[in-house]
Design a protein around this motif. Structure first.
Motif, PDB file in Angstrom:
ATOM      1  N   LEU A  32       0.829  -1.201   0.000  1.00 22.47           N
ATOM      2  CA  LEU A  32       0.000   0.000   0.000  1.00 22.47           C
ATOM      3  C   LEU A  32       0.867   1.255   0.000  1.00 22.47           C
ATOM      4  O   LEU A  32       0.622   2.195  -0.766  1.00 22.47           O
ATOM      5  CB  LEU A  32      -0.930  -0.005   1.210  1.00 22.47           C
ATOM      6  N   SER A  34      -2.173  10.275  -0.412  1.00 17.89           N
ATOM      7  CA  SER A  34      -1.370   9.071  -0.651  1.00 17.89           C
ATOM      8  C   SER A  34       0.088   9.285  -0.322  1.00 17.89           C
ATOM      9  O   SER A  34       0.835   8.329  -0.092  1.00 17.89           O
ATOM     10  CB  SER A  34      -1.509   8.632  -2.115  1.00 17.89           C
ATOM     11  N   PRO A  72      -3.938   2.234   6.706  1.00 13.56           N
ATOM     12  CA  PRO A  72      -4.896   2.118   5.608  1.00 13.56           C
ATOM     13  C   PRO A  72      -6.230   2.810   5.892  1.00 13.56           C
ATOM     14  O   PRO A  72      -6.782   3.485   5.024  1.00 13.56           O
ATOM     15  CB  PRO A  72      -5.073   0.598   5.467  1.00 13.56           C
ATOM     16  N   SER A  92      -6.811  12.580  -3.014  1.00 16.77           N
ATOM     17  CA  SER A  92      -6.091  11.313  -2.871  1.00 16.77           C
ATOM     18  C   SER A  92      -4.638  11.436  -3.300  1.00 16.77           C
ATOM     19  O   SER A  92      -3.759  10.766  -2.748  1.00 16.77           O
ATOM     20  CB  SER A  92      -6.791  10.217  -3.688  1.00 16.77           C
ATOM     21  N   TYR A 116     -15.598   3.225   3.241  1.00 15.11           N
ATOM     22  CA  TYR A 116     -15.567   2.725   1.872  1.00 15.11           C
ATOM     23  C   TYR A 116     -17.002   2.556   1.387  1.00 15.11           C
ATOM     24  O   TYR A 116     -17.420   1.496   0.966  1.00 15.11           O
ATOM     25  CB  TYR A 116     -14.868   1.372   1.811  1.00 15.11           C
ATOM     26  N   GLN A 139      -5.753   6.700   5.923  1.00 10.87           N
ATOM     27  CA  GLN A 139      -5.739   7.294   4.590  1.00 10.87           C
ATOM     28  C   GLN A 139      -7.144   7.365   4.016  1.00 10.87           C
ATOM     29  O   GLN A 139      -7.529   8.361   3.393  1.00 10.87           O
ATOM     30  CB  GLN A 139      -4.821   6.492   3.669  1.00 10.87           C
ATOM     31  N   ARG A 140      -7.934   6.327   4.237  1.00  6.24           N
ATOM     32  CA  ARG A 140      -9.274   6.302   3.640  1.00  6.24           C
ATOM     33  C   ARG A 140     -10.178   7.374   4.247  1.00  6.24           C
ATOM     34  O   ARG A 140     -10.887   8.065   3.527  1.00  6.24           O
ATOM     35  CB  ARG A 140      -9.901   4.916   3.811  1.00  6.24           C
ATOM     36  N   LEU A 167      -7.883  -4.612   1.084  1.00  6.56           N
ATOM     37  CA  LEU A 167      -7.790  -3.894   2.345  1.00  6.56           C
ATOM     38  C   LEU A 167      -9.172  -3.644   2.946  1.00  6.56           C
ATOM     39  O   LEU A 167      -9.371  -3.777   4.159  1.00  6.56           O
ATOM     40  CB  LEU A 167      -7.072  -2.567   2.113  1.00  6.56           C
ATOM     41  N   TRP A 168     -10.124  -3.299   2.117  1.00  5.38           N
ATOM     42  CA  TRP A 168     -11.467  -3.040   2.628  1.00  5.38           C
ATOM     43  C   TRP A 168     -12.073  -4.293   3.238  1.00  5.38           C
ATOM     44  O   TRP A 168     -12.762  -4.247   4.243  1.00  5.38           O
ATOM     45  CB  TRP A 168     -12.352  -2.494   1.514  1.00  5.38           C
ATOM     46  N   ALA A 187       0.885   3.513  -3.276  1.00  6.18           N
ATOM     47  CA  ALA A 187       0.211   4.788  -3.045  1.00  6.18           C
ATOM     48  C   ALA A 187       1.166   5.957  -3.253  1.00  6.18           C
ATOM     49  O   ALA A 187       0.790   6.973  -3.857  1.00  6.18           O
ATOM     50  CB  ALA A 187      -0.364   4.826  -1.630  1.00  6.18           C
ATOM     51  N   GLN A 199      -6.383  -1.907  -2.340  1.00  5.84           N
ATOM     52  CA  GLN A 199      -7.394  -1.221  -1.540  1.00  5.84           C
ATOM     53  C   GLN A 199      -8.662  -2.044  -1.411  1.00  5.84           C
ATOM     54  O   GLN A 199      -9.335  -2.003  -0.381  1.00  5.84           O
ATOM     55  CB  GLN A 199      -7.696   0.143  -2.160  1.00  5.84           C
ATOM     56  N   LYS A 200      -9.001  -2.805  -2.459  1.00  8.43           N
ATOM     57  CA  LYS A 200     -10.177  -3.679  -2.370  1.00  8.43           C
ATOM     58  C   LYS A 200      -9.961  -4.760  -1.310  1.00  8.43           C
ATOM     59  O   LYS A 200     -10.820  -5.007  -0.466  1.00  8.43           O
ATOM     60  CB  LYS A 200     -10.459  -4.298  -3.735  1.00  8.43           C
TER      61      LYS A 200
END
Length: 479
Positions: free
Chosen positions: A84, A326, A308, A322, A453, A311-312, A223-224, A88, A220-221
């Motif tokens: 990440l 990032s 993570p 972003s 998210y 950042q989101r 990560l979610w 990023a 990121q997917k």
């Protein structure tokens, strides 16, 4: 003979199809509320586990279960941190070029890192001189011992040079198993170098930058999916803390712990709001936007593990672009530590001096300020607050054995330290974005309640029975 035939009534002509009523779902609590529920459940389970008995070396089954749940969650987050950070930062270098004021953004980020650290360390010094924790402690001198690791400016210089492409390092355990760790600062340095090189290459590097953006979206997917487990991980983390440490550990160092938490509270609830108000930004909106990350930081005790989510929420809730977030968040997660590198070393160093009956002069207090403002970089990628404390003590010429006096309560104060660290990591990019005119005020001032998210999970709109927004609509709303 006539027959009478009976006819059933003619059916009424079909009416136009009525639209089906929207399917109602049970309303889901907001992400922050889910973490709060996990916090409450964890405290209850931790208290139960403490009643069941056991020790830290030989825990009971419930304590062990809470430990496994909590540490597994943090491990999953940390596993995704190296890719990440690298992806990023590389992608953000190109995005910063498009923003047109990259140099100003980086410069203002560093300036505000220093400003908040300066005020935080002054708060810590003043509180320690007022409460005098070293003179109101019943901890035994037998607890004094020098730590295995220490911090130095040489650590900072050598830490800038990556030992390999991603700053990964392996170590062998007692049983022969191999474990890997990473140096976040080295990954940031390497990613900045690669990103700048890609820009210098020009058109030929576009496929690489496109790959970096695509890979970042995939990370990121994944990560979610991990972040969805945050309420469960929170329950395990706080439950283990309650079961293992309880509150009786603070007895001999009560004034020290209270001083630390008072300083952290002043930074979080006075200094940061004052900065927001000075820039015309809503304090309530900042707290509600950053709170999910602050909560997770408190229970996980890991800025990198929380990064993570930090950042989101900074992008999604606070409206920081972003391309800038990032860069700022990964960099801040390794160097922005108002809790670990400002409040804590200031109070702890004065505690050690008071405990050993050593007098500090004006020059010593100025050294504490200098080390706290500049020294967090020397601890980046190392063991955080304890290494920062050894750097401060060695600079002042105080006995390093004083570190051992504070080890008993370190896990307790570390929760608050990490929460303030992460809060500052969201604050500075928000303020800098506002000063540069790139903050999305629509996102910043939006009503809270959705998951960080929201475009990748069940949103509050779906929970209320409304049609979820399409991906294109979400992208248009967040662009």
């Amino acid at each position: 003979m006539s027959a009478t035939s009976t006819h059933s009534p003619s059916p009424e002509p079909p009416s136009p199809q009525q639209p089906a009523a929207p399917r109602r779902r049970l309303p889901l609590p907001s992400f922050g509320m889910q973490i709060l529920l996990g916090l409450a459940v964890g405290i209850a389970l931790g208290a139960l586990a403490r009643q069941l008995g056991g020790t830290e070396e030989n825990p009971n089954w419930l304590t062990e279960t809470l430990t496994i749940v909590g540490t597994t969650f943090v491990t999953l987050l940390k596993t995704l941190v190296p890719p990440l950070i690298f992806l990023a930062v590389v992608a953000s270098i190109a995005n910063l070029r498009e923003l047109g004021n990259a140099a100003r953004l980086v410069g203002q980020t560093l300036i505000w890192f220093a400003i908040t650290a300066l005020v935080s360390v002054v708060i810590g010094i003043v509180l320690a001189l007022v409460t005098r924790p070293g003179e109101h402690s019943s901890v035994s001198e037998k607890a004094a011992q020098a730590p295995d690791a220490s911090g130095s400016w040489l650590d900072f210089l050598t830490g800038l040079v990556p030992t390999n492409f991603l700053g990964l390092a392996g170590s062998a355990g007692e049983g022969g198993e191999i474990s890997f760790g990473f140096n976040a600062l080295q990954i940031v340095v390497m990613a900045i170098a690669v990103g700048i090189a890609a820009l210098k290459v020009g058109h030929e590097a576009e496929p690489f930058l496109a790959f970096a953006r695509s890979a970042l979206a995939i990370v990121q997917k994944v990560l979610w999916w991990v972040i969805l487990l945050a309420p469960i991980g929170t329950a395990g983390l706080i439950g283990r803390a309650v079961a293992t440490y309880g509150w009786d550990t603070m007895g001999s160092l009560g004034i020290f712990v209270l001083t630390i938490y008072l300083g952290l509270a002043l930074v979080l609830f006075a200094l940061y709001p004052a900065i927001l108000l000075a820039h015309g930004l809503s304090v309530k909106q900042w707290f509600s936007g950053a709170w999910p990350a602050i909560q997770l930081a408190f229970v996980s005790r890991s800025s990198l593990g929380t990064m993570p989510l930090t950042q989101r929420v900074t992008e999604r809730n606070l409206g920081v672009p972003s391309g800038y977030a990032s860069f700022a968040i990964p960099f801040g997660a390794t160097t922005k530590m108002d809790g670990c590198a400002a409040i804590y070393p200031a109070v702890a160093a004065i505690f050690v001096a008071q405990f050993f009956d050593l007098q500090l002069g004006l020059t010593d207090y100025l050294l504490i300020v200098v080390v706290s403002v500049l020294g967090s970089a020397a601890t980046a990628g190392l063991t955080g607050a304890l290494v920062m404390l050894t750097l401060t003590l060695s600079t002042l010429g105080l006995p390093l054995e004083g570190v051992g006096l504070l080890l008993a309560v370190d896990p307790i104060v570390d929760m608050g330290r990490t929460a303030v660290n992460v809060a500052g990591q969201t604050l500075v990019p928000t303020v800098v974005s506002h000063r540069e005119g790139i903050l999305d005020r629509g996102l910043y001032e939006a009503e809270r309640g959705e998951l960080p998210y929201a475009d990748e999970s069940v949103t509050q709109a779906e929970a209320d029975g409304r049609e979820p927004a399409t991906e294109r609509e979400v992208q248009g709303a967040t662009a």
